[in-house]
Design a protein around this motif. Sequence first.
Motif, PDB file in Angstrom:
ATOM      1  N   ASP A 274       0.825  -1.208   0.000  1.00 47.65           N
ATOM      2  CA  ASP A 274       0.000   0.000   0.000  1.00 47.65           C
ATOM      3  C   ASP A 274       0.860   1.260   0.000  1.00 47.65           C
ATOM      4  OD1 ASP A 274      -2.556  -1.160  -0.070  1.00 47.65           O
ATOM      5  OD2 ASP A 274      -2.512  -1.554   2.079  1.00 47.65           O
ATOM      6  N   ASP A 275       0.289   2.328  -0.524  1.00 53.35           N
ATOM      7  CA  ASP A 275       0.983   3.609  -0.588  1.00 53.35           C
ATOM      8  C   ASP A 275       0.876   4.307   0.761  1.00 53.35           C
ATOM      9  OD1 ASP A 275       1.069   6.661  -1.041  1.00 53.35           O
ATOM     10  OD2 ASP A 275       1.874   5.865  -2.917  1.00 53.35           O
ATOM     11  N   ILE A 276       2.009   4.563   1.398  1.00 49.82           N
ATOM     12  CA  ILE A 276       1.985   5.123   2.740  1.00 49.82           C
ATOM     13  C   ILE A 276       1.493   6.569   2.742  1.00 49.82           C
ATOM     14  CG2 ILE A 276       4.366   5.990   2.809  1.00 49.82           C
ATOM     15  CD1 ILE A 276       4.502   4.719   5.679  1.00 49.82           C
ATOM     16  N   GLY A 277       1.699   7.288   1.646  1.00 45.40           N
ATOM     17  CA  GLY A 277       1.180   8.645   1.555  1.00 45.40           C
ATOM     18  C   GLY A 277      -0.340   8.667   1.554  1.00 45.40           C
ATOM     19  N   GLU A 278      -0.954   7.751   0.823  1.00 43.27           N
ATOM     20  CA  GLU A 278      -2.416   7.642   0.814  1.00 43.27           C
ATOM     21  C   GLU A 278      -2.944   7.261   2.192  1.00 43.27           C
ATOM     22  OE1 GLU A 278      -3.842   5.077  -2.235  1.00 43.27           O
ATOM     23  OE2 GLU A 278      -2.689   6.054  -3.820  1.00 43.27           O
TER      24      GLU A 278
END
Length: 344
Positions: free
Chosen positions: A260-264
């Motif tokens: 998963d994208d940690i920024g999202e």
Amino acid sequence: MKPLEREKMIEKTGSADRILTCPFIDMFGAQLINKNIREVNLSGRLMADLEIEAYKIFGHDGVSVGPGLYGVPEALGVVLDLPETSYPYVKRCVEVDYDNIDLLPICDSKSDGRLPIFLEGVRILIDEVSGEVSVGSSVAGPFSTAATIIGTEKFLKDIRKNPEGIHKLLERVTKSVLNYMDAVMDMGIVPSMPDPVASGTLISTKTFREFALPYLEICVEHIRNRMGRGPALHICGTTKKHWLEIKKLNLSALSLDNIDDIGEACETLGDKFCIIGNVDPVNVVLNGTRESIYREVKKCIDKAYNNPKGFVLATGCDIPINASPKNVEYFMEAARLYSRFREK
């Protein structure tokens, strides 16, 4: 600066010499003490020695010994194989009669399976290093524990075929999970929870909401009531489709797999949870070069550094057993380099 000093400074001022950094050491560390994995899995002393030696070498911000996914199922009758060079695996599951669920025992953490060994390891960490670094202990959430007890394939099938029976199993298993948590909390440690079978890679959000979330909530609230704060939760694979359900939990932190994208995640969950993660442990830490490790660590920091509820740099899952210690050193070097002088 010692890890506890760093942690307290961040809590007080919002900054320190660097961000908190916790590569997930686990059985990768066996090579650091020249022991095979079976030897470590049978000794609380060696479990603690592995963590202490890794901490001395890398200087990261947390040490942990715990039963993880297999400890409670093993204490309830699951038969494991403990190889010398790889992780434990299930040899035989437990046959459970949902209509006579009371026949499934509730484990005693001080006597059943290897749970006393894990507790011994936690006690050694407390006695020897808790004055300078945070000590933890992880035990799988009820959903993954139940799946391991009867076999994941049967468990997932029975969610559809016999949902009432699965709820009976989950209610029973939760009591054993809480027993281990209580034993750890009696020592002053806030337990953490991995729950890999609850992954969005394996189950729908509807299934998560109905079968995983209620029992996670029981554990989270029990920990909060005893310790004053919630645990950290780690779910392998993607959790993105579960995020709004996970947000209902009173966790202190959510640890993300590298998928998963940690920024999202920070955008969706950062107003409620500290976010932990999520450098790829295989493609980056195992197989990467110094340059690629530095690049990916910087990318992760750039995305999550300003998360409102805090950020801990970590790997997306356990570092592989055969990873090079030098690559973990590069990981820590990059953490020090790219977060040393940042302003929030």
